[in-house]
Design a protein around this motif. Structure first.
Motif, PDB file in Angstrom:
ATOM      1  N   GLN A  52      -1.657   4.051  -5.487  1.00 14.91           N
ATOM      2  CA  GLN A  52      -1.847   5.429  -5.928  1.00 14.91           C
ATOM      3  C   GLN A  52      -1.638   5.546  -7.428  1.00 14.91           C
ATOM      4  O   GLN A  52      -2.285   6.338  -8.109  1.00 14.91           O
ATOM      5  N   ASN A  53      -0.724   4.739  -7.951  1.00 12.44           N
ATOM      6  CA  ASN A  53      -0.416   4.753  -9.382  1.00 12.44           C
ATOM      7  C   ASN A  53      -0.502   3.340  -9.947  1.00 12.44           C
ATOM      8  O   ASN A  53       0.512   2.689 -10.207  1.00 12.44           O
ATOM      9  N   LYS A  93      -6.925   1.483  -7.362  1.00 13.66           N
ATOM     10  CA  LYS A  93      -6.832   2.907  -7.038  1.00 13.66           C
ATOM     11  C   LYS A  93      -7.974   3.337  -6.131  1.00 13.66           C
ATOM     12  O   LYS A  93      -7.780   4.061  -5.143  1.00 13.66           O
ATOM     13  N   GLN A  94      -9.166   2.866  -6.429  1.00 11.92           N
ATOM     14  CA  GLN A  94     -10.341   3.234  -5.641  1.00 11.92           C
ATOM     15  C   GLN A  94     -10.223   2.732  -4.209  1.00 11.92           C
ATOM     16  O   GLN A  94     -10.644   3.392  -3.256  1.00 11.92           O
ATOM     17  N   SER A  95      -9.631   1.551  -4.046  1.00 12.90           N
ATOM     18  CA  SER A  95      -9.483   0.973  -2.711  1.00 12.90           C
ATOM     19  C   SER A  95      -8.340   1.602  -1.925  1.00 12.90           C
ATOM     20  O   SER A  95      -8.200   1.340  -0.724  1.00 12.90           O
ATOM     21  N   GLY A  96      -7.509   2.387  -2.598  1.00  5.27           N
ATOM     22  CA  GLY A  96      -6.381   3.021  -1.940  1.00  5.27           C
ATOM     23  C   GLY A  96      -5.139   2.167  -1.858  1.00  5.27           C
ATOM     24  O   GLY A  96      -4.121   2.578  -1.287  1.00  5.27           O
ATOM     25  N   ARG A  97      -5.173   0.971  -2.462  1.00  2.00           N
ATOM     26  CA  ARG A  97      -4.002   0.095  -2.379  1.00  2.00           C
ATOM     27  C   ARG A  97      -2.887   0.511  -3.326  1.00  2.00           C
ATOM     28  O   ARG A  97      -1.726   0.174  -3.106  1.00  2.00           O
ATOM     29  N   GLY A 151       0.803  -1.221   0.000  1.00  2.00           N
ATOM     30  CA  GLY A 151       0.000   0.000   0.000  1.00  2.00           C
ATOM     31  C   GLY A 151       0.831   1.263   0.000  1.00  2.00           C
ATOM     32  O   GLY A 151       0.296   2.373   0.160  1.00  2.00           O
ATOM     33  N   ASP A 152       2.129   1.133  -0.190  1.00  3.00           N
ATOM     34  CA  ASP A 152       3.039   2.290  -0.111  1.00  3.00           C
ATOM     35  C   ASP A 152       3.470   2.704  -1.509  1.00  3.00           C
ATOM     36  O   ASP A 152       4.166   1.949  -2.201  1.00  3.00           O
ATOM     37  N   PRO A 153       3.090   3.904  -1.959  1.00  2.00           N
ATOM     38  CA  PRO A 153       3.440   4.348  -3.319  1.00  2.00           C
ATOM     39  C   PRO A 153       4.942   4.339  -3.582  1.00  2.00           C
ATOM     40  O   PRO A 153       5.370   3.982  -4.679  1.00  2.00           O
TER      41      PRO A 153
END
Length: 312
Positions: A258-259, A252-256, A150-152
């Motif tokens: 960012q790109n 992306k929608q789930s936030g997992r 989950g870390d960009p």
């Protein structure tokens, strides 16, 4: 095709493959217009051959490999060999459709970790997949790790800057260099050549890399022109595009992620991935025929059986 013609075709094919002089196409083959791509229905423009997709709800990249013209004047028989993505999400209606194919064997190229996360194939009653794992060089685990972080910054470090593309090229090279991988592809080709074997389907997770290479090798071994085999390989991008875009949007929608576009090089097939494998093939075995015989251990009798069974 008569037995005498089969023997002649196989001899000519072996000679041509050995010296690397395969014709681009036969007189019977009509090449598509420049830049032509497959449509959502899997059809190229009318002057080109048709890619025969089998529409399912739970799998998007299922196809009959038959129908292609060979440069020797034949045509690959339909209804004998199928390629697909994973079958673990098939609906009951899908299972009915698959049942109508009359499959007698399903070969699963996925590694145990993929089975653990995605599940075993859902198949018609009486049919069980044969596990024949082909290494992905740890790609699936890397992908799970990158997404779950989950870390960009971590995801960029793992997949960005051309690293994903380089990873894919390395995977394709191991299709050629790994003795274990070669053994899995060779075993599948021998089964396809077996006249007592009924229709066979092979697949991996996305039906594009391990399955794509297996299909490319099979079509080339049957004397399908290199350009045609390459288009069959690249067609996965058309069949998978909508589903893969949904996956990226969901991440992306789930936030997992960012790109999520970092995944595109892993979701797509690309000519340079295929080129990495064929360049490795040429470096290790000198020619495509050398790869078939020395790399995969297929003798001329097996190649003849492939022609006899699959080309009319």
């Amino acid at each position: 095709m008569s037995r005498a013609r089969i023997r002649l075709v196989t001899a000519v094919l072996a000679s041509a493959l050995a010296i690397g002089t395969l014709p681009a196409a036969s007189a019977a083959y009509a090449a598509p217009a420049a830049g032509a791509t497959a449509s959502a229905t899997g059809r190229y423009p009318q002057q080109a051959e048709t890619i025969r997709q089998i529409p399912l709800q739970g799998a998007v990249n299922v196809r009959d490999l038959g129908g292609y013209r060979t440069w020797t004047g034949g045509q690959v028989r339909q209804g004998l060999v199928y390629r697909s993505d994973a079958l673990s999400k098939l609906t009951q209606g899908d299972i009915t459709t698959v049942s109508a194919l009359g499959l007698t064997k399903v070969v699963d190229f996925r590694i145990p970790m993929e089975l653990q996360y995605d599940g075993a194939d859902r198949l018609p009653a009486g049919l069980t997949a044969t596990s024949r794992p082909v290494s992905d060089l740890g790609l699936y685990g890397t992908l799970v790790g990158a997404i779950s972080s989950g870390d960009p910054a971590t995801q960029e470090q793992m997949l960005g800057g051309g690293r994903a593309e380089a990873y894919m090229r390395d995977i394709y090279r191991t299709f050629v260099t790994s003795p274990e991988n070669r053994a899995q592809f060779a075993a599948t080709l021998r089964e396809i050549a077996d006249g007592s074997q009924g229709p066979l389907l092979y697949h991996c997770t996305s039906g594009k890399d391990r399955t794509g290479w297996m299909s490319y090798v099979l079509l080339r071994a049957l004397a399908v022109p290199e350009e045609t085999a390459g288009r069959d390989y690249l067609a996965s991008n058309t069949f998978r595009a909508a589903y893969d875009a949904q996956v990226r949007a969901g991440l992306k929608q789930s936030g997992r992620m960012q790109n999520p576009d970092l995944l595109i090089p892993l979701q797509e097939v690309r000519q340079d991935y295929l080129d990495a494998a064929t360049a490795q093939l040429a470096a290790d075995y000198g020619s495509f025929y050398g790869y078939l015989t020395d790399g995969l251990g297929l003798d001329l009798r097996t190649l003849t059986k492939l022609q006899t069974r699959l080309v009319r």
